[in-house]
Each structure stands twice: as structure tokens, then as C-alpha cells.
Design an enzyme around this catalytic site. Structure first.
Site, PDB file in Angstrom:
ATOM      1  N   GLN A 205       0.862  -1.184   0.000  1.00  0.00           N
ATOM      2  CA  GLN A 205       0.000   0.000   0.000  1.00  0.00           C
ATOM      3  C   GLN A 205       0.897   1.232   0.000  1.00  0.00           C
ATOM      4  O   GLN A 205       1.392   1.665   1.046  1.00  0.00           O
ATOM      5  CB  GLN A 205      -0.921  -0.015   1.213  1.00  0.00           C
ATOM      6  CG  GLN A 205      -1.722  -1.305   1.364  1.00  0.00           C
ATOM      7  CD  GLN A 205      -2.726  -1.515   0.247  1.00  0.00           C
ATOM      8  OE1 GLN A 205      -3.647  -0.720   0.066  1.00  0.00           O
ATOM      9  NE2 GLN A 205      -2.551  -2.594  -0.522  1.00  0.00           N
TER      10      GLN A 205
ATOM     11  N   GLY B 128     -11.935   2.332   3.822  1.00  0.00           N
ATOM     12  CA  GLY B 128     -10.945   1.513   3.139  1.00  0.00           C
ATOM     13  C   GLY B 128     -10.062   2.296   2.197  1.00  0.00           C
ATOM     14  O   GLY B 128     -10.243   3.501   1.965  1.00  0.00           O
ATOM     15  N   HIS B 129      -9.101   1.584   1.625  1.00  0.00           N
ATOM     16  CA  HIS B 129      -8.104   2.238   0.769  1.00  0.00           C
ATOM     17  C   HIS B 129      -8.722   2.759  -0.524  1.00  0.00           C
ATOM     18  O   HIS B 129      -9.640   2.181  -1.082  1.00  0.00           O
ATOM     19  CB  HIS B 129      -6.921   1.301   0.483  1.00  0.00           C
ATOM     20  CG  HIS B 129      -7.285  -0.006  -0.163  1.00  0.00           C
ATOM     21  ND1 HIS B 129      -6.405  -1.034  -0.263  1.00  0.00           N
ATOM     22  CD2 HIS B 129      -8.427  -0.438  -0.731  1.00  0.00           C
ATOM     23  CE1 HIS B 129      -6.965  -2.054  -0.875  1.00  0.00           C
ATOM     24  NE2 HIS B 129      -8.196  -1.712  -1.170  1.00  0.00           N
ATOM     25  N   ASN B 130      -8.214   3.923  -0.938  1.00  0.00           N
ATOM     26  CA  ASN B 130      -8.620   4.589  -2.176  1.00  0.00           C
ATOM     27  C   ASN B 130     -10.075   5.046  -2.188  1.00  0.00           C
ATOM     28  O   ASN B 130     -10.610   5.391  -3.236  1.00  0.00           O
ATOM     29  CB  ASN B 130      -8.338   3.714  -3.399  1.00  0.00           C
ATOM     30  CG  ASN B 130      -6.858   3.575  -3.685  1.00  0.00           C
ATOM     31  OD1 ASN B 130      -6.235   2.604  -3.250  1.00  0.00           O
ATOM     32  ND2 ASN B 130      -6.287   4.543  -4.390  1.00  0.00           N
TER      33      ASN B 130
ATOM     34  N   SER C 206     -12.086   1.844  -2.637  1.00  0.00           N
ATOM     35  CA  SER C 206     -12.352   2.460  -3.936  1.00  0.00           C
ATOM     36  C   SER C 206     -13.791   2.891  -4.145  1.00  0.00           C
ATOM     37  O   SER C 206     -14.190   3.203  -5.277  1.00  0.00           O
ATOM     38  CB  SER C 206     -11.922   1.525  -5.084  1.00  0.00           C
ATOM     39  OG  SER C 206     -10.531   1.296  -5.024  1.00  0.00           O
TER      40      SER C 206
END
Length: 350
Positions: free
Chosen positions: A205, A246-248, A266
Site C-alpha cells: 500500500q 478503506g483504501h482509495n 475504492s
């Protein structure tokens, strides 16, 4: 009763709340404030919701702020009519309630300051046992609470606050007037793995988290760093305690996200969205501007803006209400079908 320095005559309070005395003695003194239910003798409280009419009439408060036009007044109580009782009460709390700790610049001797850190000791406040990583940049007016961690190369904008034990990991960017409450973690690794050869291999990440101006993030909330690029929280958004982002993920401006909600990687949350408690948003979908997800909502696909959604999977509120009514009628419908089958069987035999 709330603690705080307060001993004021009703007559002195009237200009502050822009109120009109409806009943009682203007020389009565107020020594505290509390909710309508918990207020005792000497306390100020407020009434703004007709659902609490019984509590109003039974309250032990000495002074009550009421909406203009209220008809049924409690006996032996000082009543003050105001345009907005909740706001008027807030003004009193701000003036006489527990006051925030004033900003006091300086570096505590136990704070660990890394190499190449940019800060002015006369313009920032660094608390006991705080850690500031190499190359971090702290602007004027920044407060870093006791035990907080600011990772290497982090940028913290003017007048931002990290409360005790908050964590901001490497490379993340905080705008101006950002508030991060205790035990929140900004920039931990996103949850990214690929299954290979019978094992879950971690995907690096390498992105950051960007938090824009005037964002507030509650205690215990986690905002994961992006796999690449950025996880982005837009200007003015307010996030409650115990939220997982969460990521993005991209969250727009002036959103409200309430406790125990989760937003998967995302996903895109557009401007002015409200996500109520314990709701979930699946990854890689978009929630349109000014949408509202009611409590315990599960969004599994793109949802257009400007509507209120409920249920799992999330559907427009009215559709879900009709389905809930139908579900509750299932026992009645089954009984009715059994009765019809019984009658049909009797006719066939007849």
C-alpha cells in the site's frame, strides 16, 4: 447538573439568548444546566420537541427555554421564549460550560522530534511523549496531544489538532483546522491481498491519505492509506467514532458519516451525503450527492443522489417500507392461504 462557573440572574441571561420572559421571577438565579429529564433545582434546560411534553411539565428545572408560541407552561418555573431553544441553550453552554483547554505553545521535554522537522516551537503545542517523525511539517497553531504519533513526511495544516494517542502515518496530508480524536489511525495499510500458491500475499500500500480543511474524525476511526494515489476525505466532512474507511475511498465535501459504518475500498461518496449508523458501502461503487443512507443500510451498487435509501440491499426508503409491511403480513397471509386451501379441499370432497 453540569459543572462549571455559573451563577447568573435570569435578567442577565435574557440578552444572551435573545429571549422574552413568559413567567417567573427575573431575579431567579441559574447555577447550572442539564437535560430536561435530569435538570434539578437551580438548573437551566430547554424544550424543543413536542414528544417531550410530559417531561416539560414534570421537569424540576428552575428555568426552561421554550419555543415562541408555547401554550402549556409548567408551573413554578421561569419560562423564557426563544426562536430556537436548542441554539439558545448552546449559547449558554458555550459561555458557562466546561471550556476548552487554551492553546499554549511549546514542546514538552518528553516529546520526540525527528530529523528535519519543520515547526516553530513558539507557534505549535506538542504534548508529553508525542512523536514527530523525520521530515514532518507542522504549521502554525497545530496541537499534538500526549502520546500522539505523526509519521515521517506528514504535513499538518494550520490550527489542526491531534488529540492524545491519535496516529497519522507516513506521508499523509492534513489540511487546516482538521481535528483527529483519540485513537483514530490515519494511513494504516489498506486491506489488500492476493491469493497465490495457497497463501494470501500482501499487496504493498504505497499511497497516502489526504484530509482536507475543516474535517473532523472521531475516536477509534480508521482511514486506510491508498494502494496507490490517495484515500481522500473532502472539505468539511464529519466522521463519527468507530468508522472504517478503506483504501482509495473518495469522500466528498460536507458529508456526515455516523458510528460503526464501513466503506469498502475504492468507493466514491459524493458531496453532502449522510451515512447513518452501522451502514455499509461496498467497494468500487458511487453514492450520489445529497443521498442519505438510513441506519443499517447496505449499499451494494451505485445509488443516485438526492434520495434516501434503506435496507439491504439498499433501495429507496418508501420501497423498503412497503417491503417491511409485506414481510410483517406473511403470517397473516399464510393463515389466510391455509384457510382457503382448507375450504377448497372441502369443496372438492363435497
Amino acid at each position: 447538573m453540569e459543572t462549571g462557573v455559573m451563577d447568573v440572574r435570569v435578567a442577565e441571561l435574557l440578552p444572551l439568548v435573545e429571549g422574552t420572559l413568559l413567567s417567573g421571577d427575573p431575579e431567579s438565579r441559574i447555577r447550572g444546566f442539564a437535560s430536561l429529564k435530569e435538570a434539578a433545582d437551580g438548573d437551566l434546560t430547554f424544550y424543543a420537541d413536542p414528544r417531550y411534553q410530559k417531561q416539560l411539565l414534570a421537569s424540576d428545572a428552575s428555568v426552561i427555554l421554550l419555543p415562541v408560541g408555547t401554550k402549556d407552561l409548567p408551573e413554578n418555573v421561569v419560562c423564557i421564549a426563544v426562536t430556537d431553544p436548542s441554539h439558545a441553550f448552546e449559547l449558554v453552554v458555550e459561555k458557562f460550560g466546561l471550556q476548552p483547554v487554551p492553546f499554549t505553545a511549546g514542546l514538552h521535554p518528553s516529546a520526540a522530534i525527528g530529523k528535519g522537522v519543520t515547526l516553530d516551537p513558539s507557534l505549535v503545542a506538542i504534548g508529553p511523549n508525542a512523536v514527530i517523525g523525520d521530515g514532518a511539517i507542522l504549521a502554525e497553531g497545530v496541537t499534538i496531544g500526549a502520546g500522539a504519533f505523526v509519521g515521517p513526511e506528514v504535513k499538518v495544516g494550520r490550527d489542526s489538532v491531534l488529540h492524545a494517542n491519535a496516529t497519522v502515518h507516513q506521508g499523509c496530508i492534513l489540511g487546516e483546522r482538521v481535528i483527529i480524536h483519540s485513537c483514530a489511525v490515519i494511513g494504516a495499510d489498506g486491506f489488500g491481498y492476493v491469493f497465490e500458491d495457497g497463501r494470501h500475499r500482501k499487496i504493498r500500500q504505497a499511497g497516502i491519505v489526504q484530509i482536507d480543511d475543516d474535517v473532523e474524525i472521531g475516536a477509534g476511526t480508521m482511514v486506510d492509506r491508498a494502494r496507490f494515489g490517495r484515500t481522500w476525505i473532502g472539505e468539511g466532512t464529519k466522521i463519527d467514532n468507530l468508522v472504517q474507511i478503506g483504501h482509495n475511498v473518495v469522500i466528498g465535501k460536507h458529508c456526515i458519516i455516523i458510528a460503526q459504518s464501513g466503506i469498502a475500498g475504492s468507493a466514491t461518496i459524493c458531496d453532502y451525503v449522510v451515512i447513518a449508523a452501522q451502514s455499509g458501502v461496498a467497494g468500487h461503487i458511487t453514492i450520489g450527492s445529497q443521498a442519505t443512507l438510513a441506519s443499517r443500510c447496505g449499499a451494494t451498487k451505485d445509488l443516485p443522489g438526492g434520495k434516501t435509501y434503506w435496507g439491504y440491499p439498499a433501495v429507496p426508503m418508501q420501497d423498503e417500507k412497503r417491503m417491511q409491511v409485506g414481510i410483517r403480513r406473511i403470517p397473516e397471509i399464510r393463515s389466510h392461504i391455509a384457510d382457503l386451501e382448507s375450504r377448497l379441499e372441502a369443496l372438492e370432497k363435497g
